[in-house]
Design a protein around this motif. Sequence first.
Motif, PDB file in Angstrom:
ATOM      1  N   SER A   1      43.290  40.631  27.210  1.00  0.00           N
ATOM      2  CA  SER A   1      42.984  40.080  28.573  1.00  0.00           C
ATOM      3  C   SER A   1      41.859  40.343  29.749  1.00  0.00           C
ATOM      4  CB  SER A   1      44.652  39.216  29.229  1.00  0.00           C
ATOM      5  OG  SER A   1      45.487  38.551  27.807  1.00  0.00           O
ATOM      6  N   PRO A   2      41.371  40.209  30.277  1.00  0.00           N
ATOM      7  CA  PRO A   2      40.979  40.295  31.386  1.00  0.00           C
ATOM      8  C   PRO A   2      42.123  40.434  32.212  1.00  0.00           C
ATOM      9  CG  PRO A   2      40.514  37.742  31.733  1.00  0.00           C
ATOM     10  CD  PRO A   2      40.858  38.145  30.022  1.00  0.00           C
ATOM     11  N   VAL A   3      41.851  41.700  33.716  1.00  0.00           N
ATOM     12  CA  VAL A   3      42.292  42.395  34.303  1.00  0.00           C
ATOM     13  C   VAL A   3      41.272  42.654  35.509  1.00  0.00           C
ATOM     14  CG1 VAL A   3      43.905  44.295  35.151  1.00  0.00           C
ATOM     15  CG2 VAL A   3      44.051  43.130  32.666  1.00  0.00           C
ATOM     16  N   GLN A   4      42.080  41.726  36.921  1.00  0.00           N
ATOM     17  CA  GLN A   4      40.876  42.149  38.172  1.00  0.00           C
ATOM     18  C   GLN A   4      40.421  43.788  38.589  1.00  0.00           C
ATOM     19  OE1 GLN A   4      40.639  40.226  42.401  1.00  0.00           O
ATOM     20  NE2 GLN A   4      39.411  38.817  40.933  1.00  0.00           N
ATOM     21  N   LEU A   5      39.533  44.666  38.569  1.00  0.00           N
ATOM     22  CA  LEU A   5      39.227  45.713  39.210  1.00  0.00           C
ATOM     23  C   LEU A   5      39.534  45.828  40.399  1.00  0.00           C
ATOM     24  CD1 LEU A   5      38.443  47.415  35.953  1.00  0.00           C
ATOM     25  CD2 LEU A   5      40.370  47.156  36.889  1.00  0.00           C
ATOM     26  N   PHE A   6      38.544  45.085  40.917  1.00  0.00           N
ATOM     27  CA  PHE A   6      38.068  44.741  42.064  1.00  0.00           C
ATOM     28  C   PHE A   6      37.295  42.943  42.498  1.00  0.00           C
ATOM     29  CE2 PHE A   6      34.358  44.569  44.873  1.00  0.00           C
ATOM     30  CZ  PHE A   6      34.434  46.027  45.996  1.00  0.00           C
ATOM     31  N   SER A   7      37.761  43.082  43.808  1.00  0.00           N
ATOM     32  CA  SER A   7      37.448  42.391  44.827  1.00  0.00           C
ATOM     33  C   SER A   7      37.581  42.104  46.142  1.00  0.00           C
ATOM     34  CB  SER A   7      38.357  40.632  44.988  1.00  0.00           C
ATOM     35  OG  SER A   7      37.546  39.954  45.014  1.00  0.00           O
ATOM     36  N   THR A   8      36.104  41.785  46.291  1.00  0.00           N
ATOM     37  CA  THR A   8      35.150  41.612  47.536  1.00  0.00           C
ATOM     38  C   THR A   8      36.539  40.906  48.651  1.00  0.00           C
ATOM     39  OG1 THR A   8      33.890  39.977  47.443  1.00  0.00           O
ATOM     40  CG2 THR A   8      32.692  42.057  47.339  1.00  0.00           C
ATOM     41  N   ASN A   9      37.549  39.653  47.698  1.00  0.00           N
ATOM     42  CA  ASN A   9      38.247  39.019  48.896  1.00  0.00           C
ATOM     43  C   ASN A   9      39.101  40.043  49.220  1.00  0.00           C
ATOM     44  OD1 ASN A   9      37.150  37.181  49.303  1.00  0.00           O
ATOM     45  ND2 ASN A   9      38.283  35.704  48.350  1.00  0.00           N
ATOM     46  N   ILE A  10      39.476  40.967  48.543  1.00  0.00           N
ATOM     47  CA  ILE A  10      40.433  41.817  48.649  1.00  0.00           C
ATOM     48  C   ILE A  10      40.724  43.767  48.746  1.00  0.00           C
ATOM     49  CG2 ILE A  10      42.432  42.958  47.319  1.00  0.00           C
ATOM     50  CD1 ILE A  10      42.432  40.891  45.277  1.00  0.00           C
ATOM     51  N   HIS A  11      39.640  44.178  48.656  1.00  0.00           N
ATOM     52  CA  HIS A  11      39.673  45.020  48.934  1.00  0.00           C
ATOM     53  C   HIS A  11      38.486  45.769  49.890  1.00  0.00           C
ATOM     54  CE1 HIS A  11      40.416  45.237  44.294  1.00  0.00           C
ATOM     55  NE2 HIS A  11      41.626  45.728  45.014  1.00  0.00           N
ATOM     56  N   GLY A  12      37.395  44.464  50.621  1.00  0.00           N
ATOM     57  CA  GLY A  12      36.174  44.502  51.486  1.00  0.00           C
ATOM     58  C   GLY A  12      35.150  45.167  50.362  1.00  0.00           C
ATOM     59  N   ARG A  13      34.286  45.979  51.333  1.00  0.00           N
ATOM     60  CA  ARG A  13      33.278  45.803  51.289  1.00  0.00           C
ATOM     61  C   ARG A  13      32.068  47.651  50.812  1.00  0.00           C
ATOM     62  NH1 ARG A  13      30.312  40.692  50.089  1.00  0.00           N
ATOM     63  NH2 ARG A  13      31.807  39.089  51.062  1.00  0.00           N
ATOM     64  N   SER A  14      33.137  47.763  50.869  1.00  0.00           N
ATOM     65  CA  SER A  14      32.680  49.934  50.686  1.00  0.00           C
ATOM     66  C   SER A  14      32.400  49.828  49.274  1.00  0.00           C
ATOM     67  CB  SER A  14      33.685  50.309  51.538  1.00  0.00           C
ATOM     68  OG  SER A  14      34.264  51.530  51.029  1.00  0.00           O
ATOM     69  N   LEU A  15      31.475  51.111  49.266  1.00  0.00           N
ATOM     70  CA  LEU A  15      31.010  51.364  47.866  1.00  0.00           C
ATOM     71  C   LEU A  15      32.078  52.373  47.154  1.00  0.00           C
ATOM     72  CD1 LEU A  15      28.659  51.292  46.027  1.00  0.00           C
ATOM     73  CD2 LEU A  15      27.220  53.009  46.965  1.00  0.00           C
ATOM     74  N   PHE A  16      32.250  52.945  48.665  1.00  0.00           N
ATOM     75  CA  PHE A  16      33.626  53.294  48.210  1.00  0.00           C
ATOM     76  C   PHE A  16      34.677  53.031  47.514  1.00  0.00           C
ATOM     77  CE2 PHE A  16      37.529  56.007  49.351  1.00  0.00           C
ATOM     78  CZ  PHE A  16      37.278  57.202  48.550  1.00  0.00           C
ATOM     79  N   SER A  17      34.862  52.222  47.480  1.00  0.00           N
ATOM     80  CA  SER A  17      36.249  51.689  47.515  1.00  0.00           C
ATOM     81  C   SER A  17      36.276  50.240  45.922  1.00  0.00           C
ATOM     82  CB  SER A  17      36.730  50.077  48.439  1.00  0.00           C
ATOM     83  OG  SER A  17      38.121  49.721  47.789  1.00  0.00           O
ATOM     84  N   PHE A  18      35.024  50.467  46.345  1.00  0.00           N
ATOM     85  CA  PHE A  18      34.584  49.789  44.776  1.00  0.00           C
ATOM     86  C   PHE A  18      34.316  51.266  43.702  1.00  0.00           C
ATOM     87  CE2 PHE A  18      31.431  49.476  41.498  1.00  0.00           C
ATOM     88  CZ  PHE A  18      31.220  47.845  41.616  1.00  0.00           C
ATOM     89  N   TYR A  19      33.979  51.666  43.636  1.00  0.00           N
ATOM     90  CA  TYR A  19      33.927  53.479  42.861  1.00  0.00           C
ATOM     91  C   TYR A  19      35.258  53.259  42.650  1.00  0.00           C
ATOM     92  CZ  TYR A  19      29.104  53.788  42.652  1.00  0.00           C
ATOM     93  OH  TYR A  19      27.681  53.226  42.507  1.00  0.00           O
ATOM     94  N   SER A  20      36.348  53.666  44.047  1.00  0.00           N
ATOM     95  CA  SER A  20      37.769  53.754  43.095  1.00  0.00           C
ATOM     96  C   SER A  20      38.304  52.949  42.530  1.00  0.00           C
ATOM     97  CB  SER A  20      37.984  54.381  45.038  1.00  0.00           C
ATOM     98  OG  SER A  20      38.916  53.335  45.224  1.00  0.00           O
ATOM     99  N   LYS A  21      38.438  51.297  42.501  1.00  0.00           N
ATOM    100  CA  LYS A  21      38.722  50.740  41.963  1.00  0.00           C
ATOM    101  C   LYS A  21      37.787  50.711  39.905  1.00  0.00           C
ATOM    102  CE  LYS A  21      41.297  49.839  44.521  1.00  0.00           C
ATOM    103  NZ  LYS A  21      43.131  50.045  45.062  1.00  0.00           N
ATOM    104  N   VAL A  22      37.052  50.511  40.066  1.00  0.00           N
ATOM    105  CA  VAL A  22      36.500  50.494  39.065  1.00  0.00           C
ATOM    106  C   VAL A  22      35.881  51.977  37.925  1.00  0.00           C
ATOM    107  CG1 VAL A  22      35.189  48.689  39.635  1.00  0.00           C
ATOM    108  CG2 VAL A  22      33.547  51.022  39.722  1.00  0.00           C
ATOM    109  N   GLU A  23      36.262  53.020  38.752  1.00  0.00           N
ATOM    110  CA  GLU A  23      35.943  54.308  38.076  1.00  0.00           C
ATOM    111  C   GLU A  23      37.323  54.569  36.633  1.00  0.00           C
ATOM    112  OE1 GLU A  23      35.090  57.751  39.699  1.00  0.00           O
ATOM    113  OE2 GLU A  23      33.437  56.820  40.431  1.00  0.00           O
ATOM    114  N   GLY A  24      36.832  55.040  35.829  1.00  0.00           N
ATOM    115  CA  GLY A  24      37.557  54.830  34.859  1.00  0.00           C
ATOM    116  C   GLY A  24      38.166  54.417  33.613  1.00  0.00           C
ATOM    117  N   HIS A  25      37.526  52.972  34.019  1.00  0.00           N
ATOM    118  CA  HIS A  25      37.427  51.446  33.223  1.00  0.00           C
ATOM    119  C   HIS A  25      36.500  51.575  32.448  1.00  0.00           C
ATOM    120  CE1 HIS A  25      41.765  51.080  34.957  1.00  0.00           C
ATOM    121  NE2 HIS A  25      40.539  50.871  36.249  1.00  0.00           N
TER     122      HIS A  25
END
Length: 540
Positions: free
Chosen positions: A352-376
């Motif tokens: 099943s698809p699992v949401q890792l990152f969303s600008t609605n939830i995690h904002g628009r930070s590149l650091f936040s983006f990488y912290s959520k998607v790395e390792g997947h």
Amino acid sequence: ADSPKNYVDWEKIDPEAATCYGKILSSDHYELKAMGRTGFWSMPHTLRAKAYQHIIHSIESTSTTADLDTYHGIVRKLFGELQTSTHPFPKFMEDGEIPRYCLNKAGLNSVKKILICINHHFPDVSFCPILSALVSLLLHLSEDEAQCFHSICSLVSYTDPKKRYIDRTFLTSRASCMTFGDLANKYCRGIRKLIASSHQNLFEFYSDWIMWIFADLPFTYAIRVLDVYLMEGYKVLYRVALALLSFYKVSVSSRVAHVDDFRQDMKSFVQNVGRHSTIDALLQRAFSIQLPTRKELTYLFNANKDALIHKDIHNKSSYQAMDFRAFRSSVVTETEMRVVWAWIPERFALFSPVQLFSTNIHGRSLFSFYSKVEGHDPTVLLLKTEDEEICGAFLSSDWAQKNCDEKGFKFFGTGECFVFTVSNVQWCRSLGCLTNVIPLIRNKLSPTKDMSLHHSAHCQPSNSWQEMMRHFLLVSLCGLYPAGGDDGHALHLQADLTAGSSEHCDTFESPPLCRGCFKIQFLEVWGIQHSLSVPPLPSQ
């Protein structure tokens, strides 16, 4: 009672067939392959029977098979002197049905006896619904039950994984089905999209693929497929099923709105395939398909099998269809995500698809983006522009591979990456990890919305898998280039995730996914429910 063939010198009655048989005996493997594809031994019946004996003999020389006396011993043990049977059908038969193939009652009884003996002789064969059809077909060309049993044992016992004949378990049968799904995803693009967008079950539709050949095809078609299957093994079945699917695509395209059950409609189509194609045209279509090599197919089969093991799917009851009813996204609808999920490789689409990152939830930070998607890996990136345009990318590699070189850039990814759009224009796609360049194909998903996918175009079918593992994702210190290279960026996102751009990309052979530069309304990254490691590449 002895057969009349024991008293008659048929070669003198039919010298032409005798000459053909002599040619069969003197031909090498490649010449026999050509003969099988053209129907060289299809007439008379006695010539095909002798050809089969010759081919089976070459198969049995490389495998462990039962001799003819084994069958008689099993029959005496199971059925006694009267040779009557009250045994149930074997567990490996999915529904207990035997294709008639013009057999009379005595013939059907013999098929059941042989199947019960196979079940006794191969207790590890737990799921193989095609065995009843193979026994029925081979009984036509066998001198007696014992020879038919011996021939089937040769196929079941064959051990070369690159030219296998029989799947023995639900696990391997399902892995073969998933491999066919991956191939259909590339060679018969429109059908998969239609089924996914209609909310019908893709697993159930593709689970019938091998039964299209060894249950639904008319006898005169099935026996010609058997000619080439005995010579070339399992790969032929992929070819024929893809050819059937391509003919079905033409048939169903004009009446898709009236099809309530694609699975039953396909079954009916194959049963009446004579209205649409001759057997020669079907085989010609099958062998015109530029499939991956046997080694590449084996790699894909093993990857799919490992995914099933990872999800603990070992029998039909342990499989659960993907449920998208709880799916929620700010970018795409449930139906649109269902279609995107239908295009990703089968071994990932199990999850099943699992949401890792969303600008609605995690904002628009590149650091936040990488912290959520790395390792997947893999991941699906989705974005919606302020002009309501929707596009995205399937990224097969972990974003952790992004570490840049001294120039601030690094490419990473594999040939399975693709980019797509959700718009009112088109759906375009090719399967980069397995094939050569595919022209853009335009198909309708619905009158108002459609999707367009573009795959890497750099992978040639003759290349090794190492050569296929091209690098398609580009990361720079100033932002994200999740798709494309220095031949045009299919998708570029600014570091603050507020804007981006898209241009023609040679890597994916894709036009701009959005109108040039755009502002991002929503951005999401989706992973799969469980991380999954791709099995190592087999040694060269």
